[in-house]
Each structure stands twice: as C-alpha cells, then as structure tokens.
Design a protein around this motif. Structure first.
Motif, PDB file in Angstrom:
ATOM      1  N   ASN A  42       7.641   2.139   4.428  1.00 30.05           N
ATOM      2  CA  ASN A  42       6.693   2.968   3.546  1.00 30.05           C
ATOM      3  C   ASN A  42       5.769   1.972   2.814  1.00 30.05           C
ATOM      4  OD1 ASN A  42       5.809   5.642   2.335  1.00 30.05           O
ATOM      5  ND2 ASN A  42       6.680   4.865   0.366  1.00 30.05           N
ATOM      6  N   ASN A  43       6.319   1.013   2.215  1.00 37.50           N
ATOM      7  CA  ASN A  43       5.369  -0.009   1.586  1.00 37.50           C
ATOM      8  C   ASN A  43       4.301  -0.485   2.522  1.00 37.50           C
ATOM      9  OD1 ASN A  43       6.648   0.483  -0.797  1.00 37.50           O
ATOM     10  ND2 ASN A  43       8.034  -1.320  -0.832  1.00 37.50           N
ATOM     11  N   ALA A  44       4.633  -0.715   3.548  1.00 42.58           N
ATOM     12  CA  ALA A  44       3.816  -1.332   4.588  1.00 42.58           C
ATOM     13  C   ALA A  44       2.745  -0.473   5.003  1.00 42.58           C
ATOM     14  CB  ALA A  44       4.535  -1.843   5.865  1.00 42.58           C
ATOM     15  N   ARG A  45       2.907   0.644   4.946  1.00 46.75           N
ATOM     16  CA  ARG A  45       1.932   1.744   5.509  1.00 46.75           C
ATOM     17  C   ARG A  45       1.181   2.109   3.792  1.00 46.75           C
ATOM     18  NH1 ARG A  45       6.697   5.062   7.295  1.00 46.75           N
ATOM     19  NH2 ARG A  45       6.427   5.239   9.688  1.00 46.75           N
ATOM     20  N   LEU A  46       1.460   2.065   3.084  1.00 48.19           N
ATOM     21  CA  LEU A  46       0.994   2.286   1.571  1.00 48.19           C
ATOM     22  C   LEU A  46       0.064   1.082   1.483  1.00 48.19           C
ATOM     23  CD1 LEU A  46       3.784   3.770  -0.699  1.00 48.19           C
ATOM     24  CD2 LEU A  46       1.477   4.796   0.307  1.00 48.19           C
ATOM     25  N   ALA A  51      -5.716  -0.938   1.358  1.00 46.01           N
ATOM     26  CA  ALA A  51      -6.744  -1.869   1.797  1.00 46.01           C
ATOM     27  C   ALA A  51      -7.891  -1.188   2.720  1.00 46.01           C
ATOM     28  CB  ALA A  51      -5.963  -2.925   2.883  1.00 46.01           C
ATOM     29  N   LEU A  52      -7.610  -0.102   3.241  1.00 52.24           N
ATOM     30  CA  LEU A  52      -8.806   0.676   4.158  1.00 52.24           C
ATOM     31  C   LEU A  52      -9.227   1.399   2.844  1.00 52.24           C
ATOM     32  CD1 LEU A  52      -6.311   1.912   7.087  1.00 52.24           C
ATOM     33  CD2 LEU A  52      -8.257   0.386   7.099  1.00 52.24           C
ATOM     34  N   THR A  53      -8.848   2.233   2.080  1.00 50.46           N
ATOM     35  CA  THR A  53      -9.431   2.713   1.058  1.00 50.46           C
ATOM     36  C   THR A  53     -10.581   1.859   0.415  1.00 50.46           C
ATOM     37  OG1 THR A  53      -7.744   4.134   0.616  1.00 50.46           O
ATOM     38  CG2 THR A  53      -9.460   4.259  -1.136  1.00 50.46           C
ATOM     39  N   ASP A  54     -10.024   0.669  -0.008  1.00 49.10           N
ATOM     40  CA  ASP A  54     -11.110  -0.317  -0.615  1.00 49.10           C
ATOM     41  C   ASP A  54     -12.161  -0.607   0.386  1.00 49.10           C
ATOM     42  OD1 ASP A  54      -9.585  -0.370  -2.824  1.00 49.10           O
ATOM     43  OD2 ASP A  54      -8.390  -2.125  -2.536  1.00 49.10           O
ATOM     44  N   ALA A  55     -11.854  -0.930   1.627  1.00 45.98           N
ATOM     45  CA  ALA A  55     -12.969  -1.380   2.682  1.00 45.98           C
ATOM     46  C   ALA A  55     -13.942  -0.354   2.872  1.00 45.98           C
ATOM     47  CB  ALA A  55     -12.072  -1.986   3.606  1.00 45.98           C
ATOM     48  N   PHE A  56     -13.572   0.711   2.982  1.00 43.69           N
ATOM     49  CA  PHE A  56     -14.458   1.967   3.645  1.00 43.69           C
ATOM     50  C   PHE A  56     -14.907   3.048   2.313  1.00 43.69           C
ATOM     51  CE2 PHE A  56     -11.961   0.329   7.207  1.00 43.69           C
ATOM     52  CZ  PHE A  56     -13.124   0.329   8.093  1.00 43.69           C
ATOM     53  N   LEU A  71      -6.629  10.801   6.558  1.00 42.44           N
ATOM     54  CA  LEU A  71      -7.284   9.860   7.706  1.00 42.44           C
ATOM     55  C   LEU A  71      -6.413   8.582   8.240  1.00 42.44           C
ATOM     56  CD1 LEU A  71     -11.007  10.007   8.519  1.00 42.44           C
ATOM     57  CD2 LEU A  71      -9.539   7.763   8.893  1.00 42.44           C
ATOM     58  N   ALA A  72      -6.489   7.728   7.070  1.00 42.39           N
ATOM     59  CA  ALA A  72      -6.331   6.471   7.088  1.00 42.39           C
ATOM     60  C   ALA A  72      -4.418   6.327   7.405  1.00 42.39           C
ATOM     61  CB  ALA A  72      -6.276   5.732   5.714  1.00 42.39           C
ATOM     62  N   ARG A  73      -3.705   7.583   7.036  1.00 41.79           N
ATOM     63  CA  ARG A  73      -2.313   7.317   7.322  1.00 41.79           C
ATOM     64  C   ARG A  73      -2.316   7.658   8.995  1.00 41.79           C
ATOM     65  NH1 ARG A  73      -1.476   9.974   2.273  1.00 41.79           N
ATOM     66  NH2 ARG A  73      -1.637  11.987   3.438  1.00 41.79           N
ATOM     67  N   ALA A  74      -3.110   8.465   9.327  1.00 41.59           N
ATOM     68  CA  ALA A  74      -3.236   8.906  10.854  1.00 41.59           C
ATOM     69  C   ALA A  74      -3.394   7.546  11.499  1.00 41.59           C
ATOM     70  CB  ALA A  74      -3.978  10.035  11.024  1.00 41.59           C
TER      71      ALA A  74
END
Length: 253
Positions: A42-46, A51-56, A71-74
């Motif tokens: 779970n921590n790895a997913r979070l 990181a994706l939220t910051d990048a996009f 979307l990022a979780r998928a």
C-alpha cells in the motif's frame, strides 16, 4: 562468483517483486509477518500516486485531484515501476491515458500529460554547459549551415495534432480560458537554472525543432520546413539550449 552481498540483493529483489505481484510469496517473510507485506504494498502504491500527482500538475488541474488519484491508481496497478527513482515513473502515463476507457470523453488529456511529462523531465534533467558564442564565430556561415545541433538534456518539444496545449498551459498560468476547438499546437520546453520554461511554436518551427533534434543538417532543416532560421536559432542560442555544434566531415581518399 557471487559477491558477499549477492544473497542480500537477491532477497531485496524478490521482496520488491512481491510488492507489485500479490500472487508472489515473498521469501524471508514468516507466517507471522506475511500479512504485513500488504502495508508495504500500500505504501509503495501511495508513493507512486503521490509522485505522479506532483509530476502531472496540468492534468490534475483539468480533472481534479480525486479523478487523477483514481486514474493514477489504475496506472500503478497496471504498470510495474521500471526504476526505483519515482521521478522516472510517469513516462508511460500519457499513452496509458489515451487508452484509459473512463477518460474517453477527455480526448485531449493524453496530450496534456505529454506536456507535463516533458516539463517534469526538464526539471530533473542534469545540468549541461551550452555552447559558447565563440564556436559560432569560428565556424563561419557555410560550415555552420552544414553542421547539426545537439541540445541540452532538458530540451523537449511537445506536439499535439488536435489540441491547444499551449493555450491550456497559459490558462493554468492565469491566462484566458483555452478553446478546445482552436486546433493543435506545439510547445518547446527547457530549463534555465532552477526554472522550467516553455514557449509556443508555430507549425513550421515545430517541424524545424523536430528535425534539428534528430540531427538533421541545419541548412536542410530550414529549406524543408520554411521556418524562420534567424528567429528560431536566435532563441535557441539565446536561451542556451544548444550543447554542441557538430560538423559532418566526409571521408576523403
């Protein structure tokens, strides 16, 4: 011969694989602690989603944080990380979005994600020293025209055939609302110091940049595209985007 650290490295590698594959029983985990690996998963997913939220950032602004997290979780669940560096995790996200059925009614979103990725990549690109003005003086017009350019690692060009990606960037920088029917646009992206910059490119300029970035000879680029050589080259050298001018010497008998 295995090194002294090989068994430890193999154990870490197997544990890392188990974090993304729930069917893989991790070695070295006892029956008492086996369930706790779910905490690590779970921590790895979070961490990847964060990181994706910051990048996009531009994609997040368009769809909202909750939509993007889903979307990022998928993406994270369907796309194993190829690097331990979270800054390298989103390269495949633009193409993922283009094939993501819930985003089918947002056909521009993949191209905006492509812009975001180049902005992100530019920020974390290594520093590089631009070519000096003395190199231009030494070459002269004829040798320069027959040479090609090599650009710094932060330089990229985002192109959209259908969507106004430059207008969307302006809109998110307190500009006027973007009109989706404005047509396709292109954007030149680079970093100066610690600041990532971008500039809209016209169709001919975008074609010229695409050709220059593949190593096409300067004279041929502007002959083929019809772009304004003086204007574009002034911008490229003025912003320090050119890493080297490479001459092409023919073999002589």
């Amino acid at each position: 011969m295995l090194s002294a650290t090989a068994p430890y490295e193999m154990l870490l590698g197997h544990f890392a694989a188990a974090l993304v594959d729930e069917t893989l029983p991790p070695r070295g985990v006892t029956s008492e602690t086996r369930e706790r690996i779910d905490v690590y998963r779970n921590n790895a997913r979070l961490n990847r989603v964060a990181a994706l939220t910051d990048a996009f950032a531009n994609v997040v602004q368009l769809v909202g944080a909750d939509y993007f997290c889903a979307l990022a979780r998928a993406y994270v669940d369907g796309t194993p990380a190829r690097s331990a560096n979270l800054h390298e995790d989103g390269m495949a996200l633009p193409d993922f979005i283009r094939g993501f059925a819930p985003a089918a009614d947002l056909p521009y979103l993949g191209d905006v994600a492509g812009v975001d990725w180049l902005l992100h990549r530019a920020y974390f690109a290594p520093d590089a020293k631009a070519v000096g003005s003395s190199a231009l003086a030494e070459l002269g017009p004829e040798r320069f025209a027959a040479a090609s350019l090599r650009f710094g690692p932060s330089v990229g060009v985002a192109r959209s055939a259908s969507w106004p990606i430059a207008d969307i960037l302006r809109m998110h920088d307190d500009g006027a609302p973007a009109q989706l029917d404005a047509g396709g646009q292109s954007v030149l992206i680079w970093r100066e110091g610690f600041t990532v910059r971008w500039q809209a490119l016209g169709p001919a300029e975008a074609d010229a940049m695409a050709a220059l970035m593949t190593g096409t000879v300067i004279q041929a680029v502007f002959a083929q595209t019809g772009a304004d050589a003086n204007s574009l080259l002034t911008q490229l050298f003025g912003h320090g985007l050119v890493l080297a001018i490479e001459e092409h010497h023919e073999d002589r008998l």
